[in-house]
Structures are given as C-alpha cells and as structure tokens.
Scaffold this active site. Structure first.
Site, short mmCIF file in Angstrom:
data_model
loop_
_atom_site.label_atom_id
_atom_site.label_comp_id
_atom_site.label_asym_id
_atom_site.label_seq_id
_atom_site.Cartn_x
_atom_site.Cartn_y
_atom_site.Cartn_z
N GLN A 31 28.17 64.47 51.92
CA GLN A 31 28.42 64.63 50.27
C GLN A 31 28.56 63.18 49.96
O GLN A 31 29.65 62.61 50.43
CB GLN A 31 29.71 65.59 50.03
CG GLN A 31 30.21 65.33 48.59
CD GLN A 31 31.54 66.17 48.35
OE1 GLN A 31 31.80 67.13 49.24
NE2 GLN A 31 32.02 65.92 47.19
N CYS A 59 31.82 69.13 45.99
CA CYS A 59 32.10 69.83 47.11
C CYS A 59 31.76 71.54 46.71
O CYS A 59 31.34 71.80 47.97
CB CYS A 59 33.60 69.56 47.60
SG CYS A 59 34.95 69.84 46.55
N HIS A 102 39.58 70.72 47.81
CA HIS A 102 38.09 70.42 48.39
C HIS A 102 37.62 71.72 48.98
O HIS A 102 38.49 72.55 49.57
CB HIS A 102 38.59 69.40 49.61
CG HIS A 102 37.20 68.98 50.38
ND1 HIS A 102 36.08 68.39 49.68
CD2 HIS A 102 36.65 69.05 51.48
CE1 HIS A 102 35.04 68.08 50.22
NE2 HIS A 102 35.42 68.57 51.72
N ASP A 143 31.33 70.52 56.09
CA ASP A 143 32.29 69.91 55.14
C ASP A 143 31.63 68.54 54.93
O ASP A 143 31.28 67.63 55.98
CB ASP A 143 33.74 69.53 55.95
CG ASP A 143 34.68 68.67 54.85
OD1 ASP A 143 34.02 68.22 53.97
OD2 ASP A 143 35.69 68.79 55.25
#
Length: 229
Positions: free
Chosen positions: A88, A94, A165, A180
């Site tokens: 990302q 996110c 997040h 993630d």
C-alpha cells in the site's frame, strides 16, 4: 507526492455497496457481515464459508510489543502457497486494499467488472508494482471516494492524519495469512485445515492484537462470508 484518499468506514452496509460498485455479482453468494464477538459461540454465528476477516484497529495500540506471526516475502521451497498480496502506497487506502486482498483470495466469482479487471491487471506484477499501479487507477479511486462518503459518520478532511488501519485475514493453502499493505509481505499465522479452523485461527490473532491495549475501544471486525438467502 504520495496520493491520499479518504478513509473507508468499517461498516458491512457500506462495504456491500462497494462490492456492488466493484462488480462482484450476486452469483458470488458472498457479503460482509459484522463479527459480534471472538469467542467460539459468537464465531459460530458467522455464515460459512468465511472467505476473509477484516480488522480495523488503532495503529498506536497494535504497534506496542513484538511482531505477531512471520513475514514471508518469498517462498522458494514449496512449503506454502502464497496469497495474492499488494503493498500500500496510497495514504488512507487501507480499507480498499483490505477489500482487494479479501476478494482476490476468496475464490469466489468476481464477475467481469472493475475488481476482475484490477485483479487480472495486478496478478503478474510484484507487490510494489501492484501498489504503484493502484496509484494511477482512476476508476478505483473514484469508487473508493464514493464509498468513503457513504458511511454513517462524516469523512474527515482529506489532509487529516488517520490513526486507524485495516488489514485482512485470508485462508490460502491451508494456512492463516494476515495481509497488511504496510508490511514487507504476507504474515503467516499457522495452519488451518478447514474453514472453521481458519476462522478460529484468525480470531485468535485478532485477540492477540487487542491484548496489546485492552483499554482501546476502536477495534472492529467484519467478515466476508456466505450470503444468507
């Protein structure tokens, strides 16, 4: 300059509308639902199969303590089937990154719309190349913005720093993976021989995250699961 998007709300209604905008068809028989608890009894209320769990957490709380799980950047010995993973590089994206991770690894019908195009386009690229490609995806950016404005709470100003997040947990290759986009790669959390084991295993990791700051109240979990008729 790093692109910056508005944050997405952790809300199954918003996310299900986002799925429709992304072109996920009814034939996928999948939808987001709230996860009301992480104990065995509460987890049984999530429709099966569960394709992914999405966790929204306060960054400052989870940053405390040692890392959980094992980051796997590459697999060369055949010990694990790697999930689809992207880095990302867009600030506050996110929520969309977690949705992409969930959908790309769910094994459901993605239809022929935007999400099918996105996953197909990204598939041959490296995780960082995927992130860079998403920076210039104007269709996804527009769909994300529409969805970020659909929530029950007002979106913050674009320039505000957000301390929440999203991450996704998926079941790939008989293992529990944490995805993630801010990490170096997918995070392996052990084996899961079936769907129930995946749900229990992912929920256990979430509980470890929450245990780092028991007083934090901004943890929320939703599941991408079978849509109840």
């Amino acid at each position: 300059m790093t692109p910056r998007w508005l944050p997405l709300e952790s809300n199954p209604d918003v996310m299900n509308e986002y799925l429709a905008k992304l072109g996920v068809p009814a034939s996928s028989k999948s939808a987001f639902v709230d996860v009301w608890g992480l104990d065995a009894e509460a987890l049984q209320f999530i429709p099966r199969p569960v394709h992914a769990l999405l966790l929204l957490f306060p960054v400052d709380a989870v940053a405390k303590g040692d890392p959980i799980g094992t980051v796997v950047e590459t697999v060369s010995d055949g010990t694990a089937v790697m999930p689809f993973y992207t880095k990302q590089t867009i600030a506050n994206a996110c929520g969309t990154i977690a949705l992409v991770h969930a959908l790309a690894n769910a094994g459901i019908d993605l239809g022929s719309g935007p999400i099918h195009r996105i996953v197909t386009r990204l598939a041959p690229l490296t995780p960082m190349e995927r992130a860079k490609a998403l920076e210039t995806d104007t269709e996804l950016s527009a769909l994300h913005e529409e969805s970020s404005l659909d929530g029950q709470t007002d979106a913050p100003p674009l320039e505000d720093e957000v301390d929440l997040h999203f991450i996704a947990f998926v079941h790939v290759g008989g293992k529990v993976w944490e995805l993630d986009g801010s990490k170096a790669g997918p995070v392996l959390h052990g084996d899961a021989t079936d769907n129930d084991a995946f749900v229990t295993g992912a929920a256990g990791v979430v509980q470890k995250f929450m245990a780092r700051d028991p007083d934090a109240t901004r943890f929320t979990v939703v599941a991408l699961a079978a849509k109840e008729e």
